[in-house]
Design an enzyme around this catalytic site. Structure first.
Site, PDB file in Angstrom:
ATOM      1  N   ASP A 231      -5.579  -3.615  -2.892  1.00  0.00           N
ATOM      2  CA  ASP A 231      -4.535  -3.278  -1.926  1.00  0.00           C
ATOM      3  C   ASP A 231      -3.874  -4.539  -1.344  1.00  0.00           C
ATOM      4  O   ASP A 231      -4.554  -5.465  -0.904  1.00  0.00           O
ATOM      5  CB  ASP A 231      -5.173  -2.464  -0.797  1.00  0.00           C
TER       6      ASP A 231
ATOM      7  N   SER B  35       0.839  -1.198   0.000  1.00  0.00           N
ATOM      8  CA  SER B  35       0.000   0.000   0.000  1.00  0.00           C
ATOM      9  C   SER B  35       0.879   1.256   0.000  1.00  0.00           C
ATOM     10  O   SER B  35       1.733   1.409  -0.860  1.00  0.00           O
ATOM     11  CB  SER B  35      -0.962  -0.049   1.192  1.00  0.00           C
TER      12      SER B  35
END
Length: 337
Positions: free
Chosen positions: A196, A67
């Site tokens: 993600d 991320s």
């Protein structure tokens, strides 16, 4: 693409990952690894840690990110120093990261009424972030393995974690690693859809262990241990605290992941990691830098410049304080009492 199936046991997934990686990777010798966790706007904290690492001359051979950690890792891999990274964060406002796309949602509704099946609509459009990353990241330099950069993303349809590095790494992979489910649209890469990486691995230490790293520094964006708090009294407070529990839990699972990799029972060493922020496992030394408080769910999309400066400062101060034992061990010294 290096998959770790979410349907397997942790140990089995690790073995699958190691076996696949060992057959496909021939990377330079790795000693030092920097692991950067995910956490959105909290990622400014990692900038402060990087500033401290540069001051003491600690340079990683491999950087593994999830991320926001993948963005910071890619910029470090592009040769950015702490000053450049701070300038990037200082300029990173919402118009450079995301925008509300009313047209995207209207188009989705129209297609549904017409009986079509469009892509799932996200709350925000991350095209501005794609453009920002394309301008900032030197993809060619990322691929020269100095340091080697590895990012994690979650395969949406196969429900598995995948790592990307070397020649296969692109801006799209880094954007995919940051695509928070529902908040941002998934990224399509080579016919596969990705969200993600923090969904399945918010602290991506696997690639560093597999590469043979012996000095591993993990930068978390949540405390190692959650302090007792009063129960939430509102729906908003409940959502915020639930998110903090998830991120604190991700940090707390670090020992479990290490135990699975190394075949060791590390439960007795939890207090050492929490109090001294490092573990000496003989051939491998693990250091951890972590914030002292949880910042709440609002921090994920918080790009307020004052808050960014505060988090950079906290990262620098915490790294200065928490790295002493780890660095002494790395130099073969006895830690001070």
């Amino acid at each position: 693409m290096l998959p770790v199936s979410g349907s397997q046991s942790t140990y089995g997934a690790v073995q699958t990952f190691w076996g696949h990686l060992s057959m496909t990777t021939s990377a330079p010798t790795v000693k030092r690894a920097l692991i950067l966790s995910g956490g959105g706007g909290r990622g400014a904290y990692q900038v402060g840690v990087w500033r401290r690492l540069q001051e003491i001359g600690w340079q990683p051979d491999i950087v593994c990110g999830t991320s926001i950690g993948s963005i910071n890792g890619a910029l470090i891999g592009s040769g950015w120093d702490a000053e450049q990274l701070e300038a990037f964060w200082a300029s990173l406002d919402r118009k450079h990261a995301f925008r509300v796309s009313l047209w995207r949602r209207i188009k989705y509704r129209i297609n549904r009424v017409l009986g079509r099946h469009p892509n799932f609509p996200a709350l925000l459009d991350n095209e501005p972030l794609r453009q920002t990353l394309a301008e900032a990241i030197d993809v060619a330099r990322l691929r020269d393995d100095q340091p080697r950069v590895t990012v994690a993303a979650t395969n949406v349809c196969r429900a598995r974690l995948e790592y990307f590095a070397g020649e296969q790494l692109t801006v799209d992979h880094i954007l995919a690693s940051c695509s928070i489910p529902v908040v941002f649209p998934w990224c399509e890469i080579a016919g596969e859809l990705y969200w993600d990486g923090g969904v399945m691995a918010n602290t991506p230490i696997f690639p560093a262990l597999n590469a043979g790293a012996t000095e591993i520094l993990v930068v978390l964006l949540a405390p190692l241990v959650g302090e007792p708090v009063a129960p939430p009294k509102t729906t908003r407070a409940a959502f915020s605290w639930a998110f903090d529990i998830i991120t604190i839990g991700s940090a707390a699972s670090l020992l479990q992941e290490l135990a699975s990799h190394l075949g060791l029972d590390l439960r007795a060493r939890r207090d050492t990691l929490t109090s001294q922020h490092f573990l000496d496992l003989g051939d491998i030394r693990i250091g951890v830098v972590a914030p002292k408080t949880a910042w709440g769910i609002d921090s994920i999309l918080d790009l307020d410049r004052q808050h960014i400066r505060q988090r950079i400062g906290a990262g620098y101060d915490d790294a200065t304080e928490q790295l002493s034992g780890f660095l002494q061990q790395a130099r073969g010294e006895q830690p001070s009492v």
